[in-house]
Design a protein around this motif. Structure first.
Motif, PDB file in Angstrom:
ATOM      1  N   SER A  37       0.844  -1.184   0.000  1.00 42.33           N
ATOM      2  CA  SER A  37       0.000   0.000   0.000  1.00 42.33           C
ATOM      3  C   SER A  37       0.881   1.236   0.000  1.00 42.33           C
ATOM      4  N   ALA A  38       0.300   2.356  -0.319  1.00 40.90           N
ATOM      5  CA  ALA A  38       1.038   3.615  -0.351  1.00 40.90           C
ATOM      6  C   ALA A  38       1.218   4.188   1.050  1.00 40.90           C
ATOM      7  N   ALA A  39       0.481   3.692   2.024  1.00 44.69           N
ATOM      8  CA  ALA A  39       0.576   4.218   3.388  1.00 44.69           C
ATOM      9  C   ALA A  39       1.848   3.695   4.045  1.00 44.69           C
ATOM     10  N   PRO A  40       2.547   4.548   4.800  1.00 47.06           N
ATOM     11  CA  PRO A  40       3.774   4.080   5.462  1.00 47.06           C
ATOM     12  C   PRO A  40       3.461   3.064   6.543  1.00 47.06           C
ATOM     13  N   ALA A  41       4.374   2.129   6.726  1.00 51.64           N
ATOM     14  CA  ALA A  41       4.205   1.117   7.763  1.00 51.64           C
ATOM     15  C   ALA A  41       4.400   1.760   9.129  1.00 51.64           C
ATOM     16  N   SER A  42       3.730   1.227  10.105  1.00 57.53           N
ATOM     17  CA  SER A  42       3.882   1.709  11.471  1.00 57.53           C
ATOM     18  C   SER A  42       5.161   1.132  12.042  1.00 57.53           C
ATOM     19  N   VAL A  43       6.036   1.993  12.537  1.00 52.63           N
ATOM     20  CA  VAL A  43       7.299   1.560  13.101  1.00 52.63           C
ATOM     21  C   VAL A  43       7.276   1.867  14.585  1.00 52.63           C
ATOM     22  N   SER A  44       7.612   0.873  15.376  1.00 58.32           N
ATOM     23  CA  SER A  44       7.652   1.067  16.822  1.00 58.32           C
ATOM     24  C   SER A  44       8.990   1.702  17.186  1.00 58.32           C
ATOM     25  N   VAL A  45       8.951   2.895  17.757  1.00 59.14           N
ATOM     26  CA  VAL A  45      10.147   3.619  18.141  1.00 59.14           C
ATOM     27  C   VAL A  45      10.036   3.949  19.623  1.00 59.14           C
ATOM     28  N   ALA A  46      11.139   3.727  20.330  1.00 61.61           N
ATOM     29  CA  ALA A  46      11.140   4.059  21.753  1.00 61.61           C
ATOM     30  C   ALA A  46      10.964   5.563  21.901  1.00 61.61           C
ATOM     31  N   PRO A  47      10.193   5.995  22.878  1.00 61.01           N
ATOM     32  CA  PRO A  47      10.000   7.429  23.052  1.00 61.01           C
ATOM     33  C   PRO A  47      11.312   8.102  23.451  1.00 61.01           C
ATOM     34  N   VAL A  48      11.489   9.329  23.000  1.00 63.04           N
ATOM     35  CA  VAL A  48      12.677  10.094  23.336  1.00 63.04           C
ATOM     36  C   VAL A  48      12.545  10.568  24.783  1.00 63.04           C
ATOM     37  N   ALA A  49      13.631  10.450  25.529  1.00 61.46           N
ATOM     38  CA  ALA A  49      13.639  10.907  26.918  1.00 61.46           C
ATOM     39  C   ALA A  49      13.363  12.407  26.947  1.00 61.46           C
ATOM     40  N   GLN A  50      12.583  12.856  27.913  1.00 61.51           N
ATOM     41  CA  GLN A  50      12.165  14.255  28.007  1.00 61.51           C
ATOM     42  C   GLN A  50      12.606  14.874  29.324  1.00 61.51           C
ATOM     43  N   ARG A  51      13.015  16.137  29.270  1.00 62.86           N
ATOM     44  CA  ARG A  51      13.238  16.937  30.474  1.00 62.86           C
ATOM     45  C   ARG A  51      12.362  18.171  30.338  1.00 62.86           C
ATOM     46  N   ASP A  52      11.587  18.476  31.375  1.00 63.60           N
ATOM     47  CA  ASP A  52      10.689  19.620  31.308  1.00 63.60           C
ATOM     48  C   ASP A  52      11.197  20.755  32.198  1.00 63.60           C
ATOM     49  N   CYS A  53      10.489  21.854  32.189  1.00 63.26           N
ATOM     50  CA  CYS A  53      10.910  23.042  32.943  1.00 63.26           C
ATOM     51  C   CYS A  53      10.862  22.833  34.448  1.00 63.26           C
ATOM     52  N   ALA A  54      10.102  21.862  34.912  1.00 64.02           N
ATOM     53  CA  ALA A  54      10.053  21.582  36.350  1.00 64.02           C
ATOM     54  C   ALA A  54      11.380  21.012  36.853  1.00 64.02           C
ATOM     55  N   SER A  55      12.238  20.536  35.940  1.00 61.40           N
ATOM     56  CA  SER A  55      13.509  19.938  36.354  1.00 61.40           C
ATOM     57  C   SER A  55      14.701  20.887  36.195  1.00 61.40           C
ATOM     58  N   LEU A  56      14.417  22.182  36.020  1.00 61.65           N
ATOM     59  CA  LEU A  56      15.503  23.160  35.925  1.00 61.65           C
ATOM     60  C   LEU A  56      16.252  23.257  37.250  1.00 61.65           C
ATOM     61  N   VAL A  57      17.543  23.544  37.154  1.00 60.78           N
ATOM     62  CA  VAL A  57      18.379  23.755  38.340  1.00 60.78           C
ATOM     63  C   VAL A  57      19.254  24.979  38.100  1.00 60.78           C
ATOM     64  N   SER A  58      19.910  25.439  39.132  1.00 58.87           N
ATOM     65  CA  SER A  58      20.953  26.440  38.998  1.00 58.87           C
ATOM     66  C   SER A  58      22.221  25.762  39.478  1.00 58.87           C
ATOM     67  N   VAL A  59      23.152  25.521  38.558  1.00 58.23           N
ATOM     68  CA  VAL A  59      24.330  24.722  38.897  1.00 58.23           C
ATOM     69  C   VAL A  59      25.437  25.532  39.551  1.00 58.23           C
ATOM     70  N   GLY A  60      25.331  26.846  39.525  1.00 62.69           N
ATOM     71  CA  GLY A  60      26.294  27.678  40.228  1.00 62.69           C
ATOM     72  C   GLY A  60      27.577  27.965  39.476  1.00 62.69           C
ATOM     73  N   LEU A  61      27.655  27.626  38.193  1.00 63.93           N
ATOM     74  CA  LEU A  61      28.833  28.003  37.417  1.00 63.93           C
ATOM     75  C   LEU A  61      28.789  29.496  37.166  1.00 63.93           C
ATOM     76  N   GLY A  62      29.917  30.144  37.280  1.00 60.61           N
ATOM     77  CA  GLY A  62      29.981  31.576  37.016  1.00 60.61           C
ATOM     78  C   GLY A  62      29.958  31.878  35.530  1.00 60.61           C
ATOM     79  N   GLY A  63      29.824  33.158  35.222  1.00 63.24           N
ATOM     80  CA  GLY A  63      29.759  33.594  33.825  1.00 63.24           C
ATOM     81  C   GLY A  63      30.986  33.204  33.023  1.00 63.24           C
ATOM     82  N   ASP A  64      32.185  33.287  33.631  1.00 61.24           N
ATOM     83  CA  ASP A  64      33.404  32.911  32.911  1.00 61.24           C
ATOM     84  C   ASP A  64      33.383  31.438  32.536  1.00 61.24           C
TER      85      ASP A  64
END
Length: 189
Positions: A37-64
């Motif tokens: 058929s012309a329709a693409p086959a369904s391929v099972s792909v593992a979901p990409v790992a996600q990081r959201d804004c709730a997991s933000l941190v401040s690591v304390g590295l200075g500007g330099d």
């Protein structure tokens, strides 16, 4: 009278018309391969790992430190417990039970820009991302803050490697792709 006859014919045709279905082979019967058929086959792909804004941190590295950090597009990689290319410090770091040496590397993103970080397939036997619990090949990071905000979207995590490596890391974001090479124990990439 003709209305009653018409309704009767319609009801009779609705009751006697059965839906047509394609024959299905029994589970034990051998079936011919399905038609292409012309329709693409369904391929099972593992979901990409996600990081959201709730997991933000401040690591304390200075500007330099952030100005000296390797950069790919909207992403900067700030080493927290290692100096890029330090061969002696790499050799002193003991591998875990699975043979991985882990390095804390904060990821800082430009405000309002989502990005995906990927270890190339050719390097996955020796390197992985540790921006979540466990090892990942690819991690997507949410767009946090506005594009006009200073680049303070920082995510904790890093890399795990089995050997000293010049590790190419790909960063993609809406409208672009960039690559940076991180020196983990080689001493000159």
């Amino acid at each position: 009278m003709w209305v009653v006859t018409l309704v009767g014919v319609l009801l009779l045709s609705a009751c006697t018309t059965a839906p047509v279905s394609e024959p299905r082979p029994s589970p034990t019967a051998s079936a011919a391969p399905p038609p292409v058929s012309a329709a693409p086959a369904s391929v099972s792909v593992a979901p990409v790992a996600q990081r959201d804004c709730a997991s933000l941190v401040s690591v304390g590295l200075g500007g330099d430190a952030w100005r000296a950090a390797p950069v790919a597009g909207p992403a900067a990689f700030g080493a927290l417990d290692y100096r890029w290319g330090d061969r002696a410090a790499f050799a002193e770091r003991a591998p875990d039970a699975q043979g991985w040496r882990r390095f804390k590397v904060a990821l800082r993103l430009r405000g309002g820009t989502p990005a995906t970080v990927t270890v190339p397939a050719a390097r996955r036997a020796v390197a992985a991302l540790t921006y979540r619990n466990g090892l990942d090949d690819t991690v997507s990071f949410a767009a946090c803050g506005a594009a006009t905000d200073p680049p303070t979207s920082e995510f904790a995590g890093g890399f795990a490697v089995r050997e000293a490596v010049c590790l190419p890391v790909e960063v993609t974001w809406p409208g672009g792709t960039a690559r940076v090479v991180l020196d983990l124990g080689v001493g000159g990439c």
